[in-house]
Design a protein around this motif. Sequence first.
Motif, short mmCIF file in Angstrom:
data_model
loop_
_atom_site.label_atom_id
_atom_site.label_comp_id
_atom_site.label_asym_id
_atom_site.label_seq_id
_atom_site.Cartn_x
_atom_site.Cartn_y
_atom_site.Cartn_z
N VAL A 1 -27.18 5.82 16.00
CA VAL A 1 -28.06 6.66 16.82
C VAL A 1 -29.24 7.11 15.96
CG1 VAL A 1 -28.26 8.90 17.99
CG2 VAL A 1 -26.25 7.52 18.36
N TYR A 2 -30.41 7.20 16.58
CA TYR A 2 -31.57 7.80 15.93
C TYR A 2 -31.99 8.99 16.79
CZ TYR A 2 -36.28 8.48 14.13
OH TYR A 2 -37.42 9.04 13.59
N VAL A 3 -32.09 10.16 16.18
CA VAL A 3 -32.47 11.37 16.92
C VAL A 3 -33.81 11.86 16.38
CG1 VAL A 3 -31.85 13.75 17.51
CG2 VAL A 3 -30.06 12.01 17.29
N ASP A 4 -34.76 12.03 17.29
CA ASP A 4 -36.09 12.49 16.88
C ASP A 4 -36.75 13.21 18.06
OD1 ASP A 4 -38.40 12.88 15.41
OD2 ASP A 4 -38.82 10.76 15.07
N ALA B 1 -32.04 1.37 15.95
CA ALA B 1 -30.87 2.12 16.43
C ALA B 1 -30.31 1.53 17.73
CB ALA B 1 -31.27 3.58 16.67
N LYS B 2 -28.99 1.61 17.84
CA LYS B 2 -28.37 1.19 19.12
C LYS B 2 -28.81 2.15 20.20
CE LYS B 2 -24.11 -0.68 17.21
NZ LYS B 2 -23.64 0.16 16.10
N GLU B 3 -28.99 3.42 19.81
CA GLU B 3 -29.43 4.41 20.79
C GLU B 3 -30.46 5.36 20.17
OE1 GLU B 3 -27.55 7.86 23.64
OE2 GLU B 3 -26.19 6.49 22.63
N PHE B 4 -31.56 5.53 20.87
CA PHE B 4 -32.61 6.46 20.42
C PHE B 4 -32.60 7.66 21.37
CE2 PHE B 4 -37.54 7.04 20.25
CZ PHE B 4 -37.38 8.22 19.52
N ILE C 1 -32.31 10.28 11.26
CA ILE C 1 -32.82 11.62 11.55
C ILE C 1 -34.35 11.60 11.48
CG2 ILE C 1 -32.68 14.06 10.95
CD1 ILE C 1 -29.93 13.61 10.69
N GLY C 2 -34.98 12.03 12.57
CA GLY C 2 -36.44 12.05 12.67
C GLY C 2 -37.10 13.12 11.83
N THR C 3 -38.29 13.50 12.24
CA THR C 3 -39.10 14.43 11.44
C THR C 3 -39.75 15.48 12.35
OG1 THR C 3 -39.63 12.68 9.85
CG2 THR C 3 -41.13 14.57 9.90
N GLY C 4 -39.81 16.72 11.87
CA GLY C 4 -40.57 17.73 12.61
C GLY C 4 -39.78 19.01 12.86
N SER C 5 -40.43 19.95 13.52
CA SER C 5 -39.82 21.28 13.71
C SER C 5 -38.61 21.22 14.65
CB SER C 5 -40.87 22.26 14.25
OG SER C 5 -41.34 21.84 15.50
#
Length: 237
Positions: A90-93, A122-125, A35-39
């Motif tokens: 997965v990485y979501v940002d 991550a396998k998927e960004f 999990i990324g960072t920010g609004s």
Amino acid sequence: MANERDNNSTKEQEKTQAALKVAKEFIYDDFVLGIGTGSTVKFFIKAIAELIEKNGLDIILVPSSLDTQLELAKVGLSYSSLLEFPDLDVYVDSADIITKDHVLIKGGGAALTKEKIMAKAAKEFIVIVDDSKYPRNLLSHPVPVELLPSAINTIIQPIFNLGGEFELRYGKGKIGPIITDNGNCIGDISFSALYDPTEMEKVLNIIPGIIENGLFVSYAHRIIIGRKDDVEIIDLM
Ligand code: 5RP
């Protein structure tokens, strides 16, 4: 004033649309999810919390910053770390801007080093943004860099030689430069002439004292742009 409020609420709707799309369509049971960072990510955390509660999914969450740890704790979600789970499904940002060639500039939240590590692990960004961030000109946003405090003055000339102007980032509520989660400083490099982002991403990191920069070239696998009532998905895999 009213315009600014309308603008903010439109952006919030767009962020929500993008966050919900990812939570509904790209997250599965047993995932290790970065999990990324920010609004924008805050809307995704809300969507994930609802998904986990509603569907009882078993997901390991790996946050990219102290701020994200706090946000997860706030909604009652426990989390792990990259040391325990170095392979993310997965990485979501989000991003500060995305160019038409899908180059991201990140680091507005000063978390870019860990964000880049996680995007690579991550396998998927998957990148989620509101409509204002894509497509944007490469020169429309400075490139953040994380640097060792002792290099604040030594990196100025090498950056100037690459065509950039370095500015140390100062925050609110603290006297002096912003200190990152890693105990380093953050600065922003403005460029006035077009540059090759692939080359620049490499050469900035060769300057002694620079730890990482916020150019993410060829990192994103999928970009989801939130619109008021729907989303646009760009698949890059
Ligand atoms: C943090 C980042 C963020 O993804 C970027 O700054 C966008 O943030 P926001 O969603 O608040 O606009 O790179 O280091």
